[in-house]
Design an enzyme around this catalytic site. Structure first.
Site, PDB file in Angstrom:
ATOM      1  N   HIS A   1      43.003  82.019  68.807  1.00  0.00           N
ATOM      2  CA  HIS A   1      42.204  83.009  68.574  1.00  0.00           C
ATOM      3  C   HIS A   1      41.793  83.236  67.033  1.00  0.00           C
ATOM      4  O   HIS A   1      41.436  84.106  66.771  1.00  0.00           O
ATOM      5  CB  HIS A   1      42.501  84.185  69.255  1.00  0.00           C
ATOM      6  CG  HIS A   1      42.526  84.145  70.854  1.00  0.00           C
ATOM      7  ND1 HIS A   1      43.052  85.045  71.772  1.00  0.00           N
ATOM      8  CD2 HIS A   1      41.890  83.255  71.707  1.00  0.00           C
ATOM      9  CE1 HIS A   1      42.717  84.773  72.861  1.00  0.00           C
ATOM     10  NE2 HIS A   1      42.045  83.559  72.979  1.00  0.00           N
TER      11      HIS A   1
ATOM     12  N   CYS B   1      28.527  87.951  52.215  1.00  0.00           N
ATOM     13  CA  CYS B   1      28.887  86.757  51.513  1.00  0.00           C
ATOM     14  C   CYS B   1      28.421  86.798  49.946  1.00  0.00           C
ATOM     15  O   CYS B   1      27.300  87.044  49.759  1.00  0.00           O
ATOM     16  CB  CYS B   1      28.444  85.391  52.043  1.00  0.00           C
ATOM     17  SG  CYS B   1      28.739  83.947  51.094  1.00  0.00           S
TER      18      CYS B   1
ATOM     19  N   THR C   1      53.949  94.260  68.864  1.00  0.00           N
ATOM     20  CA  THR C   1      53.877  95.718  68.753  1.00  0.00           C
ATOM     21  C   THR C   1      55.064  96.352  68.021  1.00  0.00           C
ATOM     22  O   THR C   1      54.985  97.518  67.144  1.00  0.00           O
ATOM     23  CB  THR C   1      53.835  96.435  70.070  1.00  0.00           C
ATOM     24  OG1 THR C   1      54.974  95.893  70.713  1.00  0.00           O
ATOM     25  CG2 THR C   1      52.621  95.983  70.691  1.00  0.00           C
TER      26      THR C   1
END
Ligand code: NAD
Length: 264
Positions: free
Chosen positions: A131, A164, A38
């Site tokens: 992630h 794509c 942050t």
């Protein structure tokens, strides 16, 4: 939470207690979340100014992304506005590099997708991304990979849901969305690092996202010391040996520099 032994009398607090606890430990694992970034200008999800205060996470599931052009438009727009690709490491990221150079950091396991640990100078092999990474995108059909910056250029040029260029499939940033499986190799490696470490420091995470939060839990189960640096409480405060409540950009350099001085 059966089976865990909580520290008698609850966790200690502050940098000095953390330095004492870490003094003899040589295999420190850092586990980082959105809160470490942050201060680089990237909002977290659940903090006081977090993204989920204004956005409903249910809108951004894997299923919705694949099936709704509107969700993809919003998602690419938010990614462009987040400034995540241009963000720079802050003093917390840089302090972890100093810890790495001292030989006492085994790796950083991160829930973040911003690539700031690598930008700060940690080698690729020392960063395990649970992630994914927002700097890359891929086609969900033919798997062709493309830099996210190139996708966002197409968005800025007036194509809000770029397909794509090879097969027309849905392009998606290389990040794990809600409802999408975790990357197997990274998850295995993170769990292995958790078993091997003798201390784990969680930085800027609510420790409420699973399976990621099993990483520090596994470390504690195998006897590692547990330090949490966070602004505000986390879901695992009761498991910690030491809590440091404060901005990561001050607390992490404070801890690392004090620790490295005691080693001189
Ligand atoms: P979270 O949003 O759930 O929690 C962040 C925590 O950090 C909060 O408790 C907040 O109070 C604290 N915090 C905020 N700023 C801080 C600071 N400067 N110093 C210390 N603490 C601070 O984040 P999470 O636990 O990482 O889990 C949410 C998910 O968010 C993860 O899966 C991650 O992939 C994703 N995410 C990543 C980024 C990024 O890559 N930078 C940004 C937003 C969300």
């Amino acid at each position: 939470m059966d089976g865990f032994s909580f520290s008698a009398g609850g966790p200690e607090e502050g940098v000095e207690a953390a330095v004492r606890l870490l003094a003899a430990r040589r295999r420190i694992l850092a586990f980082t979340g959105a809160g470490i970034s942050t201060e680089s200008g990237i909002p977290d999800f659940r903090g006081p100014d977090g993204v989920w205060k204004t956005v409903d996470p249910a809108e951004f599931t894997y299923e919705r992304f694949l099936t709704s052009s509107e969700t993809r438009r919003r998602s690419w727009q938010m990614r462009a506005e987040s400034g995540i690709l241009d963000a720079q490491p802050n003093p917390a990221h840089l302090a972890l590099v100093r810890l790495g150079e001292s030989g006492r950091l085994t790796a950083v396991v991160t829930q973040n997708i911003d690539g700031l640990h690598q930008k700060s100078g940690l080698p690729e092999h020392a960063v395990v991304e649970l992630h994914g990474n927002a700097h890359q995108a891929a086609c969900t059909t033919c798997r062709a990979r493309v830099p996210t910056a190139a996708v966002l250029e197409r968005v800025a040029a007036g194509d809000p849901d770029p397909a794509c260029l090879g097969c027309g499939g849905v392009l998606k940033a290389d990040v794990v969305l809600f409802g999408e499986p975790m990357p197997v190799v990274a998850t295995d490696r993170a769990m292995h690092l958790a078993y091997e470490c003798d201390a784990v420091i969680s930085i800027g995470s609510t420790l409420g996202v699973f399976p990621a939060a099993y990483v520090p839990i596994r470390a504690v189960e195998t006897g590692a010391a547990f330090i949490i640096i966070n602004r505000g409480p986390t879901e695992l405060d009761q498991l910690a040996d030491v809590l440091i409540d404060g901005p990561a950009g001050e607390a992490v350099p404070g801890l690392v520099d004090a620790l490295l001085q005691t080693a001189d």
